[in-house]
Design an enzyme around this catalytic site. Structure first.
Site, short mmCIF file in Angstrom:
data_model
loop_
_atom_site.label_atom_id
_atom_site.label_comp_id
_atom_site.label_asym_id
_atom_site.label_seq_id
_atom_site.Cartn_x
_atom_site.Cartn_y
_atom_site.Cartn_z
N GLY A 14 -7.62 56.28 30.70
CA GLY A 14 -8.95 56.40 31.29
C GLY A 14 -9.34 55.30 32.26
N SER A 15 -8.35 54.70 32.94
CA SER A 15 -8.73 53.64 33.89
C SER A 15 -9.45 54.23 35.11
CB SER A 15 -7.53 52.79 34.31
OG SER A 15 -6.66 53.52 35.13
N ASN A 16 -9.06 55.44 35.50
CA ASN A 16 -9.77 56.09 36.62
C ASN A 16 -11.18 56.50 36.19
OD1 ASN A 16 -8.08 56.61 39.21
ND2 ASN A 16 -6.66 56.86 37.50
N MET A 92 -4.38 65.91 30.92
CA MET A 92 -2.97 66.29 30.85
C MET A 92 -2.70 67.78 30.58
SD MET A 92 -1.74 63.51 31.73
CE MET A 92 0.03 63.69 31.51
N ILE A 95 -5.55 73.47 33.78
CA ILE A 95 -6.85 74.15 33.73
C ILE A 95 -6.61 75.65 33.88
CG2 ILE A 95 -9.05 74.46 34.97
CD1 ILE A 95 -9.14 71.76 33.77
N ASN A 109 -8.80 66.80 41.36
CA ASN A 109 -7.77 66.10 40.59
C ASN A 109 -7.23 64.93 41.39
OD1 ASN A 109 -5.87 65.70 38.47
ND2 ASN A 109 -4.30 66.71 39.71
N HIS A 111 -3.76 62.60 41.84
CA HIS A 111 -2.33 62.63 41.52
C HIS A 111 -1.63 61.42 42.14
CE1 HIS A 111 1.37 64.50 40.25
NE2 HIS A 111 1.87 64.12 41.41
#
Ligand code: GRF
Length: 189
Positions: A14-16, A92, A95, A109, A111
């Site tokens: 969860g750093s983003n 991860m 969807i 998203n 990437h």
């Protein structure tokens, strides 16, 4: 101007998510994070969101009777909260149709490669090991494919010959955190 209501989906570190939550907290982004949604109740991102007092909805697909029912419940929850955009930040799972139809062209998203190169898992490692001299970060709207869908923003990174894989990973994450915020700013304008 009213804040734009959004949700963040994440399954891991969860750093983003943290970069976006902090930017919202300090008013750098005019967004209200209504929910952090996770398919992994034990993920570190849940702890990060709790610390920032952001509501968390974290259940495995299995506990809700599979992906379709999980997505149905999330769709309803986010519609009730008037969420306009979903930001995937290390989510991860693929969807499915239910959420795609619930939020058409509103799910973004991030990437860690220059798509369409190196889609799927372990992209940083794959790029590093392939010997390419340039890789980078991509933000795109999602569709039914894996890491496909219209590209919104990209930033290239030159891989320096002396870099280890860890150094490249660190550089990618630095760019991710900045580019995600920049791109959100652009699309909510
Ligand atoms: C990032 O590299 C992102 O591009 C990819 O998953 C990773 C998530 O990292 N989709 P974090 O959980 O935000 O630290």
């Amino acid at each position: 101007m009213d804040k734009v209501k959004v949700a963040i989906f994440a399954s891991g570190n969860g750093s983003n998510a943290q970069a976006i939550m902090q930017a919202a907290h300090f008013g750098e982004l005019n967004i209200q994070i209504e929910w952090v949604i996770s398919d992994k109740p034990t993920a570190f991102v849940v702890e990060r969101a709790n610390k920032m007092n952001i509501p968390v909805w974290a259940y495995t697909h299995q506990s809700k009777g599979g992906r379709q029912l999980w997505e149905k419940e999330v769709c309803r929850l986010l519609q009730d909260s008037q969420v306009k955009y979903i930001f995937l930040a290390g989510y991860m799972k693929i969807i499915g149709k239910t959420l795609l139809e619930c939020f058409p062209q509103k799910i973004m998203n991030i990437h860690p490669s220059l798509l369409p190169a190196f889609p799927g898992m372990h992209s940083i490692e794959k790029a590093y090991e392939s010997g390419v001299k340039i890789t980078g970060v991509t933000l795109h709207w999602i569709d039914q494919g894996v890491d496909t869908g219209p590209i919104i923003a990209q930033e290239a990174i030159m891989i320096q010959p002396e870099w280890s894989l860890e150094m490249l990973e660190q550089k990618i994450h630095e760019v991710e955190h900045r580019l995600y915020k920049q791109t959100i700013k652009q699309i909510i304008k």
